[in-house]
Write an enzyme that holds these catalytic residues in place. Structure first.
Site, PDB file in Angstrom:
ATOM      1  N   ASP A  89       0.819  -1.219   0.000  1.00 40.64           N
ATOM      2  CA  ASP A  89       0.000   0.000   0.000  1.00 40.64           C
ATOM      3  C   ASP A  89       0.852   1.268   0.000  1.00 40.64           C
ATOM      4  O   ASP A  89       0.492   2.256  -0.625  1.00 40.64           O
ATOM      5  CB  ASP A  89      -0.984  -0.015   1.174  1.00 40.64           C
ATOM      6  CG  ASP A  89      -2.253  -0.784   0.816  1.00 40.64           C
ATOM      7  OD1 ASP A  89      -2.902  -0.414  -0.168  1.00 40.64           O
ATOM      8  OD2 ASP A  89      -2.582  -1.765   1.504  1.00 40.64           O
ATOM      9  N   GLU A 119      -4.938   4.467  -0.835  1.00 41.07           N
ATOM     10  CA  GLU A 119      -3.783   3.626  -0.499  1.00 41.07           C
ATOM     11  C   GLU A 119      -3.074   4.196   0.737  1.00 41.07           C
ATOM     12  O   GLU A 119      -2.548   3.444   1.557  1.00 41.07           O
ATOM     13  CB  GLU A 119      -2.794   3.534  -1.671  1.00 41.07           C
ATOM     14  CG  GLU A 119      -3.371   3.080  -3.007  1.00 41.07           C
ATOM     15  CD  GLU A 119      -3.975   1.677  -3.028  1.00 41.07           C
ATOM     16  OE1 GLU A 119      -4.178   1.085  -1.950  1.00 41.07           O
ATOM     17  OE2 GLU A 119      -4.247   1.180  -4.133  1.00 41.07           O
ATOM     18  N   HIS A 122      -5.011   3.097   3.652  1.00 39.74           N
ATOM     19  CA  HIS A 122      -4.719   1.690   3.958  1.00 39.74           C
ATOM     20  C   HIS A 122      -3.416   1.580   4.740  1.00 39.74           C
ATOM     21  O   HIS A 122      -3.327   0.855   5.728  1.00 39.74           O
ATOM     22  CB  HIS A 122      -4.635   0.862   2.675  1.00 39.74           C
ATOM     23  CG  HIS A 122      -5.901   0.888   1.862  1.00 39.74           C
ATOM     24  ND1 HIS A 122      -5.997   0.381   0.600  1.00 39.74           N
ATOM     25  CD2 HIS A 122      -7.142   1.373   2.161  1.00 39.74           C
ATOM     26  CE1 HIS A 122      -7.232   0.552   0.146  1.00 39.74           C
ATOM     27  NE2 HIS A 122      -7.935   1.164   1.073  1.00 39.74           N
ATOM     28  N   TYR A 126      -2.721   0.109   8.728  1.00 36.97           N
ATOM     29  CA  TYR A 126      -1.747  -0.871   9.248  1.00 36.97           C
ATOM     30  C   TYR A 126      -0.971  -0.273  10.418  1.00 36.97           C
ATOM     31  O   TYR A 126      -0.680  -0.971  11.382  1.00 36.97           O
ATOM     32  CB  TYR A 126      -0.772  -1.322   8.142  1.00 36.97           C
ATOM     33  CG  TYR A 126      -1.477  -1.881   6.926  1.00 36.97           C
ATOM     34  CD1 TYR A 126      -2.443  -2.884   7.063  1.00 36.97           C
ATOM     35  CD2 TYR A 126      -1.211  -1.413   5.643  1.00 36.97           C
ATOM     36  CE1 TYR A 126      -3.116  -3.389   5.953  1.00 36.97           C
ATOM     37  CE2 TYR A 126      -1.869  -1.917   4.539  1.00 36.97           C
ATOM     38  CZ  TYR A 126      -2.829  -2.894   4.694  1.00 36.97           C
ATOM     39  OH  TYR A 126      -3.488  -3.386   3.599  1.00 36.97           O
ATOM     40  N   GLU A 186      -2.784  -5.465  -7.139  1.00 36.16           N
ATOM     41  CA  GLU A 186      -4.131  -5.246  -6.592  1.00 36.16           C
ATOM     42  C   GLU A 186      -4.971  -6.525  -6.616  1.00 36.16           C
ATOM     43  O   GLU A 186      -5.802  -6.737  -5.748  1.00 36.16           O
ATOM     44  CB  GLU A 186      -4.880  -4.203  -7.435  1.00 36.16           C
ATOM     45  CG  GLU A 186      -4.257  -2.828  -7.478  1.00 36.16           C
ATOM     46  CD  GLU A 186      -4.710  -1.961  -6.318  1.00 36.16           C
ATOM     47  OE1 GLU A 186      -5.611  -2.374  -5.582  1.00 36.16           O
ATOM     48  OE2 GLU A 186      -4.133  -0.878  -6.165  1.00 36.16           O
ATOM     49  N   GLU A 220     -10.112  -1.916  -2.705  1.00 32.57           N
ATOM     50  CA  GLU A 220      -9.267  -2.572  -3.712  1.00 32.57           C
ATOM     51  C   GLU A 220     -10.087  -3.031  -4.916  1.00 32.57           C
ATOM     52  O   GLU A 220      -9.594  -3.047  -6.039  1.00 32.57           O
ATOM     53  CB  GLU A 220      -8.497  -3.767  -3.131  1.00 32.57           C
ATOM     54  CG  GLU A 220      -7.537  -3.463  -1.987  1.00 32.57           C
ATOM     55  CD  GLU A 220      -6.510  -2.377  -2.259  1.00 32.57           C
ATOM     56  OE1 GLU A 220      -6.387  -1.931  -3.411  1.00 32.57           O
ATOM     57  OE2 GLU A 220      -5.847  -1.948  -1.305  1.00 32.57           O
ATOM     58  N   HIS A 223     -10.251  -0.314  -7.234  1.00 33.22           N
ATOM     59  CA  HIS A 223      -8.948  -0.079  -7.883  1.00 33.22           C
ATOM     60  C   HIS A 223      -8.735  -1.063  -9.033  1.00 33.22           C
ATOM     61  O   HIS A 223      -8.217  -0.707 -10.088  1.00 33.22           O
ATOM     62  CB  HIS A 223      -7.796  -0.219  -6.877  1.00 33.22           C
ATOM     63  CG  HIS A 223      -7.945   0.678  -5.689  1.00 33.22           C
ATOM     64  ND1 HIS A 223      -7.142   0.585  -4.580  1.00 33.22           N
ATOM     65  CD2 HIS A 223      -8.822   1.689  -5.437  1.00 33.22           C
ATOM     66  CE1 HIS A 223      -7.516   1.503  -3.699  1.00 33.22           C
ATOM     67  NE2 HIS A 223      -8.531   2.178  -4.200  1.00 33.22           N
TER      68      HIS A 223
END
Ligand code: FE2
Ligand code: FE2
Length: 345
Positions: A89, A119, A122, A126, A186, A220, A223
Site C-alpha cells: 500500500d 492507499e 490503507h 496498518y 491489486e 481494492e 482499484h
C-alpha cells in the site's frame, strides 16, 4: 513509442470530450464532470467517494488480547502479512502519481487521485493496527520485514522493478507493463493475506483486523476495476501497442506472480489453517488469475481451474451486498457504513 508527460499549463488543450484519449491526448487538466468521455470513470469516482472510511472507527481492543493468544505460527503469519501489505500500500501511494502523469483524461485522473489517497489510508490502517495490537519491538521488526524476509524482498523487487522501468523509460509498452504490475499487485498479491485474515475471523479471532481488511478490500475492488477500465481503453484506442509479443510478456508476468503468490500463500498458511490447504491456496490463486486476465481480454493461464475453491471467502468479505464486479453491476448499492454487523454476514 515514448510517451510525454501531460503539460501542466496547456492553453491549447482540447476541451472537446470527443478528442479525449486515455494516453497521448491534449488535455487541459480541467476537471469538468459534465463533459466527460469515460462515463464509467465518473460513476467510479462517486463509488470510491462513498466508500470513505476511517480506520480508527474500528475498535482493536479485543484484537490486542486475541493477538497474545494466537499460536506462534498464527502470530508469525499475521506479522508477515501485515508487513507485506504495508509495503504494497505504501508503494502504491508513492507510485500512482507516476502513472497519473501520463493519463490524459481528467475524469480518470480524478479516480487515480482518490485511489492514491485510499492507499495512504490503507497504510495508515496498518500503522493503527500495529500500534494497537503489537508490542513496540515487534512493530519495529514488522516495518523491516519487507526487506529482511528473503521471500518478501524477492516479490517486492519484482513489482518495483517494473514500476521503475516505466519511470526510467516511459514508453507505451512499459506503461502497459506497469499497469499490469499494478493490476497483479491489486488483484493477486493481496489475496492470500486477505484469506488468511478471513480464516482467523471465521474462528472468531482478530475480528477488528478483519473489519479493517474488509474495508480495504472494498476499496481494492474499485482499484481493480479502475485499472481494467484504463487497460481496456488504452487497448481500444491504440490496438497496435498490444502485439503478440507484449501479450505474452504480460501473461508471463501474471504466471510469475501467480507462482510467487502460491508459494507465499502456502508459506504463511503452512497447510495448518482450516479451510486453507496448500491445494486450495494454489487453486484459489490460479482461479483469481483467470478472472483477472479474462476481464482485460487476455487468454487465461489455467483453463482447468473453473470452480471458485474458496466460496466462503467471497461471502465472508462481502459488505453491504457489494457486487464484486463494478462493470457488471446494475445499481449502485455502495453506501457509507461505519459499522459492520457480524450477525448479518
Ligand atoms: Fe490498498
Ligand atoms: Fe489498491
Amino acid at each position: 513509442m515514448e510517451l510525454t508527460k501531460k503539460k501542466l499549463f496547456n492553453e491549447r488543450g482540447d476541451r472537446d470530450w470527443g478528442k479525449r484519449r486515455m494516453i497521448g491526448g491534449n488535455t487541459t487538466n480541467l476537471i469538468e464532470l459534465n463533459n466527460v468521455k469515460y462515463e464509467w470513470a465518473t460513476k467510479m469516482y462517486r463509488t470510491m467517494m462513498n466508500n470513505f472510511w476511517i480506520p480508527e472507527e474500528i475498535s482493536l481492543a479485543q484484537d490486542a488480547k486475541d493477538y497474545k493468544n494466537l499460536s506462534n505460527e498464527e502470530r508469525q503469519s499475521y506479522d508477515k502479512i501485515i508487513s507485506f501489505l504495508i509495503f504494497l500500500d505504501s508503494l502504491q501511494t508513492a507510485n500512482l502519481p507516476n502513472i497519473n502523469e501520463y493519463i490524459t483524461a481528467p475524469e480518470v485522473n480524478l479516480c487515480l487521485t482518490v485511489q492514491t489517497f485510499q492507499e495512504a489510508v490503507h497504510s495508515q490502517s496498518y500503522s493503527y493496527i500495529l500500534d494497537s495490537v503489537c508490542p513496540a519491538e515487534v512493530r519495529d521488526r514488522i516495518y523491516n520485514e519487507w526487506r529482511e524476509d528473503e521471500h518478501l524482498l524477492k516479490r517486492n523487487r519484482f513489482i518495483t522493478d517494473l514500476y521503475e522501468q516505466f519511470i526510467a523509460e516511459p514508453t507505451d509498452r512499459n506503461l502497459l507493463k506497469t499497469i499490469m504490475a499494478n493490476y497483479i499487485l491489486e488483484g493477486i498479491y493481496f489475496y492470500s493475506g486477505f484469506s488468511f485474515f478471513y480464516a482467523l475471523g471465521r474462528q472468531g479471532k482478530m475480528l477488528g483486523t478483519v473489519s479493517e481488511i474488509k474495508y480495504i478490500q472494498r476499496d481494492e475492488l474499485t482499484h481493480l476495476a479502475l485499472f481494467q477500465g484504463i487497460f481496456r481503453e488504452i487497448h481500444r484506442e491504440n490496438p497496435e501497442i498490444l502485439d503478440l509479443a507484449l501479450i505474452e510478456e504480460l501473461r508471463d508476468m501474471m504466471r510469475t506472480a501467480v507462482e510467487h503468490e502460491i508459494s507465499w500463500g502456502q508459506y504463511i498458511t503452512a497447510n495448518r489453517i482450516p479451510g486453507l490447504t496448500n491445494e486450495i491456496v494454489e487453486n484459489y490463486i490460479q482461479f483469481l488469475s483467470n478472472e483477472r486476465l479474462r476481464k482485460i481480454n487476455l487468454a487465461i493461464l489455467y483453463p482447468d481451474v473453473v470452480e471458485h475453491p474458496l466460496k466462503w471467502v467471497e461471502s465472508f468479505s462481502n459488505m453491504n451486498g457489494m457486487k464484486t464486479d463494478f462493470f457488471e453491476q446494475k445499481v449502485t448499492n455502495y453506501s457509507k457504513s461505519t459499522n459492520l454487523n457480524w450477525d448479518e454476514l
